[in-house]
Motif scaffolding. Sequence first.
Motif, PDB file in Angstrom:
ATOM      1  N   LEU A 129      25.656 -16.321  23.012  1.00  0.00           N
ATOM      2  CA  LEU A 129      27.035 -16.244  22.541  1.00  0.00           C
ATOM      3  C   LEU A 129      27.925 -17.251  23.256  1.00  0.00           C
ATOM      4  O   LEU A 129      28.779 -17.892  22.634  1.00  0.00           O
ATOM      5  CB  LEU A 129      27.573 -14.829  22.733  1.00  0.00           C
ATOM      6  CG  LEU A 129      27.001 -13.755  21.796  1.00  0.00           C
ATOM      7  CD1 LEU A 129      27.517 -12.381  22.211  1.00  0.00           C
ATOM      8  CD2 LEU A 129      27.371 -14.062  20.356  1.00  0.00           C
ATOM      9  N   LEU A 130      27.709 -17.380  24.571  1.00  0.00           N
ATOM     10  CA  LEU A 130      28.501 -18.346  25.335  1.00  0.00           C
ATOM     11  C   LEU A 130      28.204 -19.768  24.863  1.00  0.00           C
ATOM     12  O   LEU A 130      29.113 -20.585  24.681  1.00  0.00           O
ATOM     13  CB  LEU A 130      28.198 -18.220  26.826  1.00  0.00           C
ATOM     14  CG  LEU A 130      28.949 -19.199  27.749  1.00  0.00           C
ATOM     15  CD1 LEU A 130      30.459 -19.004  27.625  1.00  0.00           C
ATOM     16  CD2 LEU A 130      28.495 -19.028  29.200  1.00  0.00           C
ATOM     17  N   GLY A 131      26.905 -20.053  24.620  1.00  0.00           N
ATOM     18  CA  GLY A 131      26.536 -21.376  24.138  1.00  0.00           C
ATOM     19  C   GLY A 131      27.157 -21.674  22.788  1.00  0.00           C
ATOM     20  O   GLY A 131      27.635 -22.791  22.537  1.00  0.00           O
ATOM     21  N   ALA A 132      27.158 -20.672  21.913  1.00  0.00           N
ATOM     22  CA  ALA A 132      27.764 -20.856  20.594  1.00  0.00           C
ATOM     23  C   ALA A 132      29.262 -21.096  20.712  1.00  0.00           C
ATOM     24  O   ALA A 132      29.830 -21.948  20.010  1.00  0.00           O
ATOM     25  CB  ALA A 132      27.485 -19.626  19.726  1.00  0.00           C
ATOM     26  N   PHE A 133      29.912 -20.327  21.608  1.00  0.00           N
ATOM     27  CA  PHE A 133      31.350 -20.513  21.813  1.00  0.00           C
ATOM     28  C   PHE A 133      31.661 -21.920  22.322  1.00  0.00           C
ATOM     29  O   PHE A 133      32.581 -22.577  21.820  1.00  0.00           O
ATOM     30  CB  PHE A 133      31.876 -19.480  22.811  1.00  0.00           C
ATOM     31  CG  PHE A 133      33.282 -19.767  23.270  1.00  0.00           C
ATOM     32  CD1 PHE A 133      34.366 -19.464  22.462  1.00  0.00           C
ATOM     33  CD2 PHE A 133      33.516 -20.366  24.509  1.00  0.00           C
ATOM     34  CE1 PHE A 133      35.671 -19.739  22.882  1.00  0.00           C
ATOM     35  CE2 PHE A 133      34.798 -20.644  24.939  1.00  0.00           C
ATOM     36  CZ  PHE A 133      35.885 -20.333  24.123  1.00  0.00           C
ATOM     37  N   VAL A 134      30.899 -22.364  23.322  1.00  0.00           N
ATOM     38  CA  VAL A 134      31.141 -23.694  23.884  1.00  0.00           C
ATOM     39  C   VAL A 134      30.968 -24.766  22.819  1.00  0.00           C
ATOM     40  O   VAL A 134      31.779 -25.688  22.701  1.00  0.00           O
ATOM     41  CB  VAL A 134      30.198 -23.955  25.079  1.00  0.00           C
ATOM     42  CG1 VAL A 134      30.291 -25.410  25.523  1.00  0.00           C
ATOM     43  CG2 VAL A 134      30.537 -23.025  26.239  1.00  0.00           C
ATOM     44  N   TYR A 135      29.913 -24.627  22.015  1.00  0.00           N
ATOM     45  CA  TYR A 135      29.673 -25.625  20.963  1.00  0.00           C
ATOM     46  C   TYR A 135      30.804 -25.624  19.935  1.00  0.00           C
ATOM     47  O   TYR A 135      31.389 -26.670  19.628  1.00  0.00           O
ATOM     48  CB  TYR A 135      28.344 -25.363  20.277  1.00  0.00           C
ATOM     49  CG  TYR A 135      28.124 -26.285  19.093  1.00  0.00           C
ATOM     50  CD1 TYR A 135      27.721 -27.605  19.283  1.00  0.00           C
ATOM     51  CD2 TYR A 135      28.348 -25.835  17.789  1.00  0.00           C
ATOM     52  CE1 TYR A 135      27.545 -28.458  18.201  1.00  0.00           C
ATOM     53  CE2 TYR A 135      28.166 -26.674  16.703  1.00  0.00           C
ATOM     54  CZ  TYR A 135      27.772 -27.988  16.916  1.00  0.00           C
ATOM     55  OH  TYR A 135      27.611 -28.832  15.849  1.00  0.00           O
ATOM     56  N   LEU A 136      31.099 -24.453  19.400  1.00  0.00           N
ATOM     57  CA  LEU A 136      32.111 -24.367  18.346  1.00  0.00           C
ATOM     58  C   LEU A 136      33.493 -24.752  18.851  1.00  0.00           C
ATOM     59  O   LEU A 136      34.304 -25.292  18.108  1.00  0.00           O
ATOM     60  CB  LEU A 136      32.136 -22.953  17.759  1.00  0.00           C
ATOM     61  CG  LEU A 136      30.879 -22.530  16.997  1.00  0.00           C
ATOM     62  CD1 LEU A 136      30.958 -21.059  16.613  1.00  0.00           C
ATOM     63  CD2 LEU A 136      30.690 -23.396  15.761  1.00  0.00           C
ATOM     64  N   ASN A 164      34.130 -27.014  21.048  1.00  0.00           N
ATOM     65  CA  ASN A 164      34.211 -28.400  21.507  1.00  0.00           C
ATOM     66  C   ASN A 164      33.654 -29.433  20.523  1.00  0.00           C
ATOM     67  O   ASN A 164      33.823 -30.621  20.746  1.00  0.00           O
ATOM     68  CB  ASN A 164      33.484 -28.545  22.848  1.00  0.00           C
ATOM     69  CG  ASN A 164      34.227 -27.864  23.974  1.00  0.00           C
ATOM     70  OD1 ASN A 164      35.211 -28.387  24.487  1.00  0.00           O
ATOM     71  ND2 ASN A 164      33.779 -26.674  24.348  1.00  0.00           N
ATOM     72  N   THR A 165      33.024 -28.995  19.462  1.00  0.00           N
ATOM     73  CA  THR A 165      32.511 -29.970  18.521  1.00  0.00           C
ATOM     74  C   THR A 165      33.638 -30.604  17.719  1.00  0.00           C
ATOM     75  O   THR A 165      34.560 -29.913  17.252  1.00  0.00           O
ATOM     76  CB  THR A 165      31.482 -29.347  17.554  1.00  0.00           C
ATOM     77  OG1 THR A 165      31.074 -30.346  16.628  1.00  0.00           O
ATOM     78  CG2 THR A 165      32.075 -28.171  16.787  1.00  0.00           C
ATOM     79  N   SER A 166      33.566 -31.903  17.536  1.00  0.00           N
ATOM     80  CA  SER A 166      34.564 -32.597  16.723  1.00  0.00           C
ATOM     81  C   SER A 166      34.287 -32.427  15.236  1.00  0.00           C
ATOM     82  O   SER A 166      35.104 -32.836  14.404  1.00  0.00           O
ATOM     83  CB  SER A 166      34.596 -34.089  17.086  1.00  0.00           C
ATOM     84  OG  SER A 166      35.288 -34.278  18.310  1.00  0.00           O
ATOM     85  N   LEU A 167      33.147 -31.838  14.897  1.00  0.00           N
ATOM     86  CA  LEU A 167      32.849 -31.590  13.485  1.00  0.00           C
ATOM     87  C   LEU A 167      33.838 -30.614  12.864  1.00  0.00           C
ATOM     88  O   LEU A 167      34.048 -30.608  11.643  1.00  0.00           O
ATOM     89  CB  LEU A 167      31.421 -31.038  13.335  1.00  0.00           C
ATOM     90  CG  LEU A 167      30.286 -31.973  13.756  1.00  0.00           C
ATOM     91  CD1 LEU A 167      28.944 -31.255  13.646  1.00  0.00           C
ATOM     92  CD2 LEU A 167      30.282 -33.238  12.892  1.00  0.00           C
ATOM     93  N   LEU A 168      34.457 -29.794  13.712  1.00  0.00           N
ATOM     94  CA  LEU A 168      35.420 -28.809  13.227  1.00  0.00           C
ATOM     95  C   LEU A 168      36.843 -29.188  13.581  1.00  0.00           C
ATOM     96  O   LEU A 168      37.758 -28.365  13.494  1.00  0.00           O
ATOM     97  CB  LEU A 168      35.091 -27.429  13.814  1.00  0.00           C
ATOM     98  CG  LEU A 168      33.695 -26.889  13.495  1.00  0.00           C
ATOM     99  CD1 LEU A 168      33.483 -25.547  14.178  1.00  0.00           C
ATOM    100  CD2 LEU A 168      33.496 -26.767  11.988  1.00  0.00           C
ATOM    101  N   ALA A 169      37.052 -30.446  13.981  1.00  0.00           N
ATOM    102  CA  ALA A 169      38.392 -30.916  14.349  1.00  0.00           C
ATOM    103  C   ALA A 169      38.804 -32.044  13.420  1.00  0.00           C
ATOM    104  O   ALA A 169      37.972 -32.726  12.833  1.00  0.00           O
ATOM    105  CB  ALA A 169      38.401 -31.400  15.797  1.00  0.00           C
ATOM    106  N   SER A 170      40.077 -32.234  13.284  1.00  0.00           N
ATOM    107  CA  SER A 170      40.587 -33.324  12.456  1.00  0.00           C
ATOM    108  C   SER A 170      41.620 -34.117  13.239  1.00  0.00           C
ATOM    109  O   SER A 170      42.260 -33.609  14.164  1.00  0.00           O
ATOM    110  CB  SER A 170      41.212 -32.779  11.166  1.00  0.00           C
ATOM    111  OG  SER A 170      42.331 -31.949  11.464  1.00  0.00           O
ATOM    112  N   ARG A 171      41.749 -35.385  12.862  1.00  0.00           N
ATOM    113  CA  ARG A 171      42.727 -36.281  13.473  1.00  0.00           C
ATOM    114  C   ARG A 171      43.428 -37.060  12.379  1.00  0.00           C
ATOM    115  O   ARG A 171      42.854 -37.295  11.303  1.00  0.00           O
ATOM    116  CB  ARG A 171      42.031 -37.285  14.412  1.00  0.00           C
ATOM    117  CG  ARG A 171      41.474 -36.700  15.675  1.00  0.00           C
ATOM    118  CD  ARG A 171      42.535 -36.479  16.724  1.00  0.00           C
ATOM    119  NE  ARG A 171      43.203 -37.727  17.082  1.00  0.00           N
ATOM    120  CZ  ARG A 171      44.303 -37.783  17.829  1.00  0.00           C
ATOM    121  NH1 ARG A 171      44.872 -36.683  18.245  1.00  0.00           N
ATOM    122  NH2 ARG A 171      44.842 -38.937  18.132  1.00  0.00           N
TER     123      ARG A 171
END
Length: 327
Positions: A14-21, A23-30
């Motif tokens: 769960l912690l690994g999933a939280f860290v990934y989600l 911090n991934t730029s796949l779910l961020a926009s600029r």
Amino acid sequence: MRKIWRHLLVLVLLLGAFVYLNNTSLLASRPDKAPTLLAHRGIAQRFDTAGLQNDTCTAERILPPAHEFLENTIPSMRASFDAGADIVEIDVHPTTDEQFAVFHDWTLDCRTDGTGVTRVHSMAELKKLDIGHGYTADGGKTFPFRGKGIGLMPSLDEVLAAFPDRRFLINVKSRDPEEGAKLATVLKNLPEQRRAKLMVYGGDEPVATLRNQLPEVRTVSRESLKACLIRYIAYGWTGIVPAACHNMAVLVPINVAPWLWGWPDRFLNRMEAAGSEVFLLGPYDGGGFSTGVDTPDEIRRIPAGYSGGIWTNEIEMAARELKAGTR
């Protein structure tokens, strides 16, 4: 015991999933915008960097000149903006008549026909010097800029008047806290909207003094940058931006950037939300601050769609390569 281990495994997953989600730029926009280009020294004479020391006279080892511009002059700054710079870095020294001279070196002996420490002269005295006097590309056989730089050392007031709507990064060349106080006084007298276009970096002591007096001005020094990045690496995975990273110019070597939580888009968004602006530098080699992003190969290392800042000593190249879409 097995039950405990199962619970621990679930928690780790769960912690690994939280860290990934988180911090991934796949779910961020600029915003879809071009990078901000910062021209270090403006358009300047390039020089051989092999074996450089802190006291090396770079004017005595320039490459054969390809243009007529000298760093830290108004013509150089104008050419830099025309070439595509959004920000130009300039160096300043206080003078004995309560001004700031825009000039790189701590002393006058290397580049000019003057002698002694820059800051023990008045602006009027500095105006009389030939700042192109010492430049040579052939070991002193010829001096292509001698006699052409008389009166070209500007004051900070002149620079700001010449470019009232342009952005500058002001480099304080000392570790004297009083210099930070003097510069703060100058900046306080500017309109708020003009001050918002300026950033300051340099020695830890003067930058800390200026930041204390003008907390709204973005600043950076070696120690403040170290404090920011170490803390961010330690717990930035949570999405929390350390207080040390707020309202500053965050300088990030291009080979360090991929190790930062959320690089690139989430990191940029977090720093922007904290009032800071990120600038990519060239690769860090462990010896100090890195150089700029100065080659086409380094430009290609920048992530596609990157919309932060880029620090370069080669503004014409950087603008050309970015426009050509070679990243």
